[in-house]
Design an enzyme around this catalytic site. Sequence first.
Site, PDB file in Angstrom:
ATOM      1  N   ASP A  51       0.850  -1.188   0.000  1.00  0.00           N
ATOM      2  CA  ASP A  51       0.000   0.000   0.000  1.00  0.00           C
ATOM      3  C   ASP A  51       0.889   1.242   0.000  1.00  0.00           C
ATOM      4  O   ASP A  51       1.775   1.370   0.830  1.00  0.00           O
ATOM      5  CB  ASP A  51      -0.906  -0.004   1.235  1.00  0.00           C
ATOM      6  CG  ASP A  51      -2.066   0.977   1.102  1.00  0.00           C
ATOM      7  OD1 ASP A  51      -2.417   1.331  -0.045  1.00  0.00           O
ATOM      8  OD2 ASP A  51      -2.620   1.385   2.134  1.00  0.00           O
TER       9      ASP A  51
ATOM     10  N   HIS B 116      -3.531  14.029   1.092  1.00  0.00           N
ATOM     11  CA  HIS B 116      -3.751  13.135   2.226  1.00  0.00           C
ATOM     12  C   HIS B 116      -2.559  13.168   3.191  1.00  0.00           C
ATOM     13  O   HIS B 116      -2.728  13.312   4.402  1.00  0.00           O
ATOM     14  CB  HIS B 116      -3.988  11.700   1.741  1.00  0.00           C
ATOM     15  CG  HIS B 116      -4.053  10.681   2.843  1.00  0.00           C
ATOM     16  ND1 HIS B 116      -5.072  10.633   3.763  1.00  0.00           N
ATOM     17  CD2 HIS B 116      -3.201   9.677   3.188  1.00  0.00           C
ATOM     18  CE1 HIS B 116      -4.853   9.643   4.622  1.00  0.00           C
ATOM     19  NE2 HIS B 116      -3.719   9.052   4.301  1.00  0.00           N
TER      20      HIS B 116
ATOM     21  N   ARG C 222       1.363  15.485  13.373  1.00  0.00           N
ATOM     22  CA  ARG C 222       2.709  15.989  13.651  1.00  0.00           C
ATOM     23  C   ARG C 222       2.711  17.510  13.736  1.00  0.00           C
ATOM     24  O   ARG C 222       2.091  18.095  14.609  1.00  0.00           O
ATOM     25  CB  ARG C 222       3.701  15.446  12.605  1.00  0.00           C
ATOM     26  CG  ARG C 222       4.022  13.970  12.811  1.00  0.00           C
ATOM     27  CD  ARG C 222       5.092  13.482  11.848  1.00  0.00           C
ATOM     28  NE  ARG C 222       4.720  13.680  10.450  1.00  0.00           N
ATOM     29  CZ  ARG C 222       4.053  12.779   9.712  1.00  0.00           C
ATOM     30  NH1 ARG C 222       3.734  11.615  10.223  1.00  0.00           N
ATOM     31  NH2 ARG C 222       3.739  13.024   8.479  1.00  0.00           N
TER      32      ARG C 222
END
Length: 427
Positions: free
Chosen positions: A135, A142, A151
């Site tokens: 993946d 995104h 973050r």
Amino acid sequence: MPITANDPNRKSWLEVPNDSDFPIQNIPFGVFLTKDDVITIGTRIGDSAIDLGALQQMNYFEGIELTDDMFMQDTLNDFISDGKKTWRLVRNRIAEIFDAENPLLRDNAKHREIVIFTLDEIEMQLPVLIGDYTDFYSSKEHATNVGKMFRDPENALLPNWLHIPVGYHGRSSSIVPSGIPVHRPMGQTLPNGETTPVFGPSRLIDFELETAFITTDANIMGENIPVHEAEDYIFGMVLLNDWSARDIQKWEYVPLGPFLAKNFASSISPWIVTLDALEPFRVKGPKQDPTPLPYLQQKGKHAFDIHLEVSIEPENGEETLVSKSNFKYMYWSMSQQLAHHTSNGCRVNSGDMMGSGTISGPTPDSFGSMLELTWGGKNPIQMKDGTERKFINDGDSVRIKGYCQNSDVRIGFGEVCSKLLPPFTRK
Ligand code: MN
């Protein structure tokens, strides 16, 4: 070799409803179980499922080099392994057989009876035996959204992101076709404000709006696939809901990335739409700045204009559309992903599946996960039945649809739709 199957002027003698995802120009490949419990490889035109194994037995593929049982198998792996030339010959032949002007099968009632099924007479299976599942994380929007939330808003993208198609190795054992319900996973999480973790049902189940491509065996171990050849090794695409448990993910992902938050279930649409069928929908991808390293550089159109949408249907409630996105927003192309994946000599086999990563667009209504749509649960989505959602509830079905459309033709994927069940209880 020309792709005559894509001729936009061709009409089929099979009925194709208006706005069908499956006109005669699509000719996807899948595997289904018939009402007589026979498993076969098939295709679909309109709302008719077509048994390719039966067609082959009755010599409709004469002149194309195929092993005798090519379509009488329970996966497409061997067919995909035959390579692009064979895929084209077979799609072109299927287009001819079902062309409105061709009487061969059209006027043979006995053969038609054997070959053609209605959709309620069949049950779709996984189309390939997926050996490995990777993946990626290739949507800039995104990655930026997640970076802002988890973050530092000022440095949302990590320094490697604009240079590497970032990815991780997933788990093929938990990939299921559309229609198979999925259980809410149990897992370890660290509740907000606590210092010791707990074990229990995940409370933050999410979907990820993705597509995936299915490869053929492309290389031997040690060999890389150059970016300009990579598309020759991509058989086709499916829709993918990469189910995710955000609370498990948040606690476990440092330092090695996703693990149990991702591998409890991934749902895919059952018909593989070939890259050949998507040819008319090529577009240029986003400008890549900084320029990627030479092994990732490519010219021309390597993105595809695929409209995507997600809706949530509560148990006994009305469906609500929650996102509209497009595959063309992806920063890294599928060929760049495959070139990067094999750049170290990693072997890729027939039937491997590579997820795009969550496909978020530039506007808040085009985000590809609940995490982004509700901004971590801060802005719940209002549902048509009066309830609201921060994440996915037990009993909800998540439905992803995808299609391409121009003035001539619509090529679609159908849907991947699956229901979230409460945690599994051992009997
Ligand atoms: Mn994913």
